[in-house]
Design an enzyme around this catalytic site. Structure first.
Site: not given
Ligand code: ASP
Length: 327
Positions: A12, A58, A91-92
């Site tokens: 993200t 991710s 973050t995932d």
């Molecule tokens: N779906 C995103 C990822 O993990 C979420 C994020 O980065 O906050 O790439």
């Protein structure tokens, strides 16, 4: 000035959507060079070079990508002219990659991961500030030999223990009951705790990375869960992590199926817990024949990372149990 390499993987922090909004965006759209150019003050912190290794959400991270990333960081970090590494990441699954790198990077130089909960196109995106602080942390002498860290929202987390605890707020992480490793105030770093678990240059897994990782599955236990899922998965996986109830528990039907798969197919089992806090110990009531390894304080997804690496070294259940105590 120290030389920090920013290795970008997407997430993200590199996401783009409708201008100003925080929803309906795609992760991994812009290059890290563009994010860095939006924070000119970062040039006062360090000499920075960037490497766009991939640009994905991710949820696309997997064994192959983890090995690719770890091998590249190991190459960069051995160089005398590189003082630290920052990894941008979604973050995932950052908690899984952080633990993988914590076990496989063969150096005590700082490795700091970061990301964002709001896409780069949002009003008040959190990514640039997190990246600024991650770079500052990577230049800090105290950040050596701390294991792989994650910097998020002014807070320094250990790669072993970090977990995503909120899927909506900017302050999305914590580190179980262990608090955190420290805080940051802009570029100033304040450490106040340290992990006792073996990591990075002391980890046996960092000496030589395997070409491939074995197949390890996770199954989630719930009241009434059909035990045949264990039999089904044991046909195609070397090991199964059970996200059990409470202290890594399950029904008698599951207990019998674990015995069956361990005895007949040699499947290795880990008892983790679906409960976010606490510790799973060996348990003679739920595991009377000692087929299972207790996950200790690792979540199911982190236990899976450790077991995948551990199985490249040994299949001896007692040695595996010792690895789970040490790492
Ligand atoms: N779906 C995103 C990822 O993990 C979420 C994020 O980065 O906050 O790439």
């Amino acid at each position: 000035m120290k030389h920090i390499v920013v290795v970008a993987t997407g997430g993200t922090i590199a996401g783009i959507g409708e201008k100003g909004k925080t929803v309906v965006y795609h992760a991994g759209e812009i290059r890290v060079a563009e994010i860095l150019s939006s924070i000119p003050s970062v040039q006062h912190l360090a000499h920075i070079t960037e490497e766009q290794l991939m640009n994905v959400d991710s949820n696309e991270m997997n064994e192959e990508n983890w090995l690719f990333l770890a091998n590249r960081i190991n190459e960069l970090i051995q160089r005398d002219d590189v003082d630290g590494i920052v990894v941008t990441h979604g973050t995932d699954t950052i908690e899984e990659t952080a633990y993988f790198l914590n076990l496989t990077i063969h150096s005590d130089k700082p490795v700091v991961m970061t990301g964002a909960m709001r896409p780069a196109s949002a009003t008040s995106a959190d990514g640039p500030y997190n990246l600024y602080q991650a770079i500052a942390l990577a230049t800090c002498d105290d950040a050596r030999n701390q294991g792989v860290m994650v910097l998020f929202s002014n807070t320094i987390y250990s790669g072993r223990d970090i977990q995503k605890v909120n899927n909506y707020k900017i302050d999305a992480f914590d580190q179980k009951s262990f608090g955190c490793l420290g805080y940051m105030q802009d570029e100033k770093v304040y450490f106040f705790s340290k992990t006792f678990k073996t990591h990075t240059h002391d980890s046996i897994f960092s000496e030589h990375l395997p070409e491939k990782l074995p197949r390890v599955a996770i199954v989630y236990y719930y009241g009434g869960a059909d035990a045949h899922i264990l039999e089904y998965l044991s046909a195609s996986h070397e090991a199964i992590i059970i996200a059990g109830s409470g202290n890594g528990n399950y029904s008698k039907e599951w207990m019998n199926m674990i015995d069956h798969c361990a005895n007949e197919k040699g499947t290795i089992f880990v008892r983790a817990s679906r409960v976010p806090l606490g510790i799973v110990f060996n348990d003679h009531v739920f595991d009377p024949h000692e087929h299972c390894i207790a996950a200790n304080t690792l979540s199911a997804q982190k236990a899976r990372i450790l077991l995948s690496l551990a199985l490249t070294q040994t299949h001896d259940i007692n040695e595996l149990k010792e690895i789970f105590r040490q790492y």
